[in-house]
Design a protein around this motif. Structure first.
Motif, PDB file in Angstrom:
ATOM      1  N   THR A  96       0.813  -1.217   0.000  1.00 21.45           N
ATOM      2  CA  THR A  96       0.000   0.000   0.000  1.00 21.45           C
ATOM      3  C   THR A  96       0.842   1.261   0.000  1.00 21.45           C
ATOM      4  O   THR A  96       0.312   2.356  -0.257  1.00 21.45           O
ATOM      5  CB  THR A  96      -0.937   0.041   1.219  1.00 21.45           C
ATOM      6  OG1 THR A  96      -0.159   0.146   2.415  1.00 21.45           O
ATOM      7  CG2 THR A  96      -1.819  -1.190   1.276  1.00 21.45           C
ATOM      8  N   ILE A 114      -4.594  -9.142  -3.474  1.00 22.83           N
ATOM      9  CA  ILE A 114      -5.142  -7.884  -2.974  1.00 22.83           C
ATOM     10  C   ILE A 114      -6.098  -8.143  -1.809  1.00 22.83           C
ATOM     11  O   ILE A 114      -6.275  -7.290  -0.928  1.00 22.83           O
ATOM     12  CB  ILE A 114      -5.842  -7.077  -4.089  1.00 22.83           C
ATOM     13  CG1 ILE A 114      -6.125  -5.645  -3.596  1.00 22.83           C
ATOM     14  CG2 ILE A 114      -7.104  -7.770  -4.587  1.00 22.83           C
ATOM     15  CD1 ILE A 114      -6.621  -4.707  -4.675  1.00 22.83           C
ATOM     16  N   CYS A 126      -3.743   0.542  -2.155  1.00 16.64           N
ATOM     17  CA  CYS A 126      -2.945  -0.311  -3.042  1.00 16.64           C
ATOM     18  C   CYS A 126      -3.090   0.142  -4.493  1.00 16.64           C
ATOM     19  O   CYS A 126      -2.101   0.225  -5.232  1.00 16.64           O
ATOM     20  CB  CYS A 126      -3.379  -1.766  -2.882  1.00 16.64           C
ATOM     21  SG  CYS A 126      -2.454  -2.930  -3.890  1.00 16.64           S
TER      22      CYS A 126
END
Length: 263
Positions: A96, A114, A126
């Motif tokens: 991130t 993710i 992200c």
């Protein structure tokens, strides 16, 4: 709060690679690398959560310069048993916020990773970090499963996702908070003598495709393509996963960098 360093420790890194099988099967790697190499073109690629190099190494061998971001020290150590820092440079840090450079033509986040980010805010950041890495017109490719909530029987909070000799995968859901925990049960010949089973658990925050698209828009991306798999088959209501290709336009980059905390 989950400690990802403890989750992806030396034991997890040791057992992560399954050469020739599952996500390491030649047909899986081959189709993945073929698509990514085409999308990268003559440019460079950065892989978030590069892990042990399952995708990065063959993509590099295909002629695409690859850099990486990886949180786990143990996974980086396993990667370094295969390639040097000169071959595939890696920044240790959170996907991130960690920065591996800029001007890449392709950012990659494959195999549901993710969802390892357990809040919506982290998942949005992200996307913003991916935009920070990319040149104008660059692409961000995400591979992600589709939540199988229709498989949940009434009154039950879990599903058996995979059952094969020596391995069982059970997912349990918290549908109110979009949380799922995958329970990996390994048993049989691969375990040391006297040990009946080994159980590992990985938490995720699942994301619907439409929510993923909104996250992308917040970071200045537009959806360019979506397929059911790396073979570019059609994505339908019955698809259990998708490969989504997002593209950032030149006039979006300044806004994206500002949102991500850049200049």
């Amino acid at each position: 709060m989950i400690n990802q360093q403890q989750l992806w420790d030396a034991e997890a890194a040791k057992h992560y690679d399954t050469p020739g099988e599952g996500m390491f099967a030649p047909e899986v790697i081959g189709s993945t690398v073929e698509v990514l190499a085409e999308l990268a073109g003559a440019g460079r690629a950065v892989e978030f959560a590069i892990g042990t190099g399952r995708v990065a190494i063959p993509l590099s061998e295909a002629g695409v310069p690859v850099s990486g971001v990886e949180l786990s020290h143990a996974m980086i150590s396993r990667l370094r048993e295969k390639v040097t820092e000169d071959q595939i440079p890696v920044v240790q840090g959170d996907m991130t916020e960690a920065v591996a450079g800029e001007g890449f033509s392709l950012a990659i986040l494959v195999f549901n990773t993710i969802a390892n980010l357990l809040t919506q805010d982290e998942q949005v950041r992200c996307f913003q970090n991916a935009a920070r890495h990319l040149a104008p017109g660059g692409r961000f490719v995400i591979e992600l499963w589709v939540p199988q909530l229709r498989s949940l029987p009434p009154g039950h909070g879990g599903t058996v996702e995979m059952s094969r000799p020596g391995y069982l995968l059970v997912d349990t859901y918290d549908v109110l908070n979009q949380q799922v925990v995958s329970h990996h049960v390994r048993f049989g010949a691969e375990l040391s003598e006297g040990r009946e089973a080994r159980i590992g658990r990985t938490p995720h925050r699942y994301i619907w495709p439409s929510e993923l698209d909104l996250m992308a828009r917040l970071a200045g991306f537009e959806l360019e393509s979506r397929w059911a798999d790396w073979d570019r088959s059609e994505f339908t209501a019955e698809s259990r996963s998708h490969v989504s290709v997002y593209r950032v336009a030149q006039d979006h980059r300044r806004m994206t960098c500002h949102l991500a905390g850049g200049p």
